[in-house]
Write a protein that holds these residues in place. Structure first.
Motif, PDB file in Angstrom:
ATOM      1  N   GLU A 123       1.134  -1.060   0.394  1.00  0.00           N
ATOM      2  CA  GLU A 123       0.073   0.118  -0.343  1.00  0.00           C
ATOM      3  C   GLU A 123       0.739   1.478   0.200  1.00  0.00           C
ATOM      4  O   GLU A 123       2.157   1.085   0.502  1.00  0.00           O
TER       5      GLU A 123
ATOM      6  N   TRP B  15     -10.473  -2.666   0.683  1.00  0.00           N
ATOM      7  CA  TRP B  15      -9.415  -2.379   1.237  1.00  0.00           C
ATOM      8  C   TRP B  15     -10.514  -2.674   3.068  1.00  0.00           C
ATOM      9  O   TRP B  15     -11.825  -2.212   2.776  1.00  0.00           O
TER      10      TRP B  15
ATOM     11  N   TYR C 284      -5.122   2.207   7.060  1.00  0.00           N
ATOM     12  CA  TYR C 284      -5.905   1.416   6.186  1.00  0.00           C
ATOM     13  C   TYR C 284      -5.028  -0.014   5.436  1.00  0.00           C
ATOM     14  O   TYR C 284      -3.755  -0.154   4.409  1.00  0.00           O
TER      15      TYR C 284
ATOM     16  N   CYS D 176      -4.715  -3.361   2.809  1.00  0.00           N
ATOM     17  CA  CYS D 176      -5.286  -4.004   1.955  1.00  0.00           C
ATOM     18  C   CYS D 176      -5.398  -4.799   1.650  1.00  0.00           C
ATOM     19  O   CYS D 176      -4.824  -6.218   2.300  1.00  0.00           O
TER      20      CYS D 176
END
Length: 115
Positions: A6, A36, A93, A95
């Protein structure tokens, strides 16, 4: 083994926009689903957005209408375009990629929304 990297996280002001990228080590059309998740301090990990190999998209309720997931096959990359950001969007966040029954995770990228 699918490797996910990411990028694009950082500091953004409330109401601003930011785009995250997730580069996969494999051709993304061979991956059943990419997406995500995010985890904010004191909260459970939650779904942000997902996209299947067929192009079907889904979003978490808190981001519908504000975030868009997309893909570029030639770059083996999935993007998350975020707009109208607020403090509740502050999180790490992650992935993800689903291949059969296996799920692979990226290392995460921090998004902080603050003035």
């Amino acid at each position: 083994q699918v490797q996910l990297v990411e990028s694009g996280g950082g500091l953004v002001q409330p109401g601003g926009s930011l785009t995250l990228s997730c580069a996969a080590s494999e051709k993304i059309f061979s991956i059943n689903r990419m997406g995500w998740y995010r985890q904010a301090p004191g909260k459970q990990r939650e779904l942000v957005a997902g996209i299947t190999s067929g192009g079907d998209r889904n979003y978490g309720d808190s981001v519908k209408g504000r975030f868009t997931i997309s893909r570029v096959h030639a770059k083996n990359t999935v993007y998350l375009q975020m707009s109208s950001l607020n403090a509740e969007d502050t999180a790490v966040y992650y992935c993800i990629a689903d291949v059969g029954w296996d799920r692979y995770w990226g290392q995460g990228t921090q998004v902080t929304v603050s003035s």
